[in-house]
Design an enzyme around this catalytic site. Structure first.
Site, PDB file in Angstrom:
ATOM      1  N   HIS A  11     -17.064 -13.446  -8.176  1.00 36.39           N
ATOM      2  CA  HIS A  11     -16.202 -14.507  -8.714  1.00 36.39           C
ATOM      3  C   HIS A  11     -15.405 -15.199  -7.611  1.00 36.39           C
ATOM      4  O   HIS A  11     -15.151 -14.635  -6.540  1.00 36.39           O
ATOM      5  CB  HIS A  11     -15.238 -13.936  -9.757  1.00 36.39           C
ATOM      6  N   GLU A  89     -15.175  -5.022 -12.613  1.00 31.88           N
ATOM      7  CA  GLU A  89     -14.705  -4.501 -11.333  1.00 31.88           C
ATOM      8  C   GLU A  89     -14.427  -3.001 -11.469  1.00 31.88           C
ATOM      9  O   GLU A  89     -14.204  -2.481 -12.568  1.00 31.88           O
ATOM     10  CB  GLU A  89     -13.424  -5.250 -10.932  1.00 31.88           C
ATOM     11  N   ARG A 116      -9.850   1.708  -1.145  1.00 27.66           N
ATOM     12  CA  ARG A 116     -10.578   0.471  -1.425  1.00 27.66           C
ATOM     13  C   ARG A 116     -12.072   0.599  -1.187  1.00 27.66           C
ATOM     14  O   ARG A 116     -12.864   0.004  -1.912  1.00 27.66           O
ATOM     15  CB  ARG A 116     -10.051  -0.682  -0.560  1.00 27.66           C
ATOM     16  N   GLY A 185     -16.371  -7.700  -6.675  1.00 23.66           N
ATOM     17  CA  GLY A 185     -16.648  -7.134  -5.368  1.00 23.66           C
ATOM     18  C   GLY A 185     -17.264  -5.756  -5.429  1.00 23.66           C
ATOM     19  O   GLY A 185     -18.266  -5.475  -4.764  1.00 23.66           O
TER      20      GLY A 185
END
Length: 250
Positions: A11, A89, A116, A185
């Site tokens: 996105h 996500e 992350r 992601g």
């Protein structure tokens, strides 16, 4: 050799990307920059002669709206779209809503990078009574408690993304259908790890930029032949670097 193409698209920049906050399953809007990224991706795909038979996306509006903008520029707003929470996500648990740089100042750059990007490390979990728990959201009302995450690693994200890919998407590509997936992601990193057979170490360093089409080409046996981003290489590298630097204290 018959070649089938798949387009993966993260996105466009969201409001929380712009504010450098952990987003996860929080349903935030695209920023104005993100809308422009999505429109640019659609124009680029149009210029390169792409069109599609079906699209897939998550149930989060930053991905859905990105897809809308792309399909509008392709003159395919009528295209069938399948939405699934399995393309959401990765859930960032109790980190959702926190500023990444401020979190790095508190816990250190390396810890935040592990939260992350590491394969099997989960961020601190929510509790079911937390307002951010997805069980409070009506879009997930049909899911069991076992399916609703309190936090996720990339490894657990893969556990929902890859079965969905194998059961719902890959057979259609194998049949020759042209598909675009507008997602996130980490759900896209999960898929790329699977397609490219990346190691747990290699996936840590993979950064997928916002709003840049990533094209995979497959042979008739669904083996990836190669993949490439569409667009200016310098700009793409800059966007990848920006993603990598989001979790640093500065």
């Amino acid at each position: 050799m018959a070649v089938t193409k798949l387009v993966l698209l993260r996105h466009g920049e969201s409001e929380w990307n712009r504010e450098n906050r952990f987003t996860g399953w929080t349903d935030v809007e695209l920023s104005e920059k993100g809308r422009q990224e999505a429109l640019a991706a659609g124009r680029l795909l149009k210029a390169q002669g792409f069109s599609f038979d079906i699209a897939y996306t998550s149930v989060l509006k930053r991905a859905i709206h990105t897809l809308w903008h792309v399909l509008d520029k392709l003159d395919q707003p009528w295209l069938p779209v399948e939405k699934s929470w399995k393309l959401n996500e990765r859930h960032y648990g109790a980190l959702q809503g926190l500023n990444k740089a401020e979190t790095a100042q508190q816990y250190g750059d390396e810890q935040v990078k592990l939260w992350r990007r590491a394969f099997a490390i989960t961020p601190p979990a929510l509790t079911p009574d937390d307002p951010r728990y997805p069980g409070h959201d009506p879009r997930y009302a049909a899911l069991s408690a076992d399916e609703l995450p309190l936090t996720e690693s990339l490894a657990t994200t893969i556990e929902r993304v890859i079965p969905y890919w194998q059961q719902q998407i890959a057979p259609r590509i194998s049949a020759g259908e042209r598909i675009i997936i507008a997602a996130h992601g980490n759900s896209l990193r999960a898929l790329v790890k699977h397609l490219d057979h990346l190691s747990e170490g290699e996936i840590v360093e993979l950064n997928i930029p916002t709003g840049v089409p990533l094209v995979y080409e497959f042979d008739k046996n669904m083996r990836p032949l190669h993949h490439y981003y569409l667009g200016d290489a310098t700009e793409i590298a800059a966007r990848q670097s920006a993603v990598a630097n989001q979790g640093k204290a500065g």
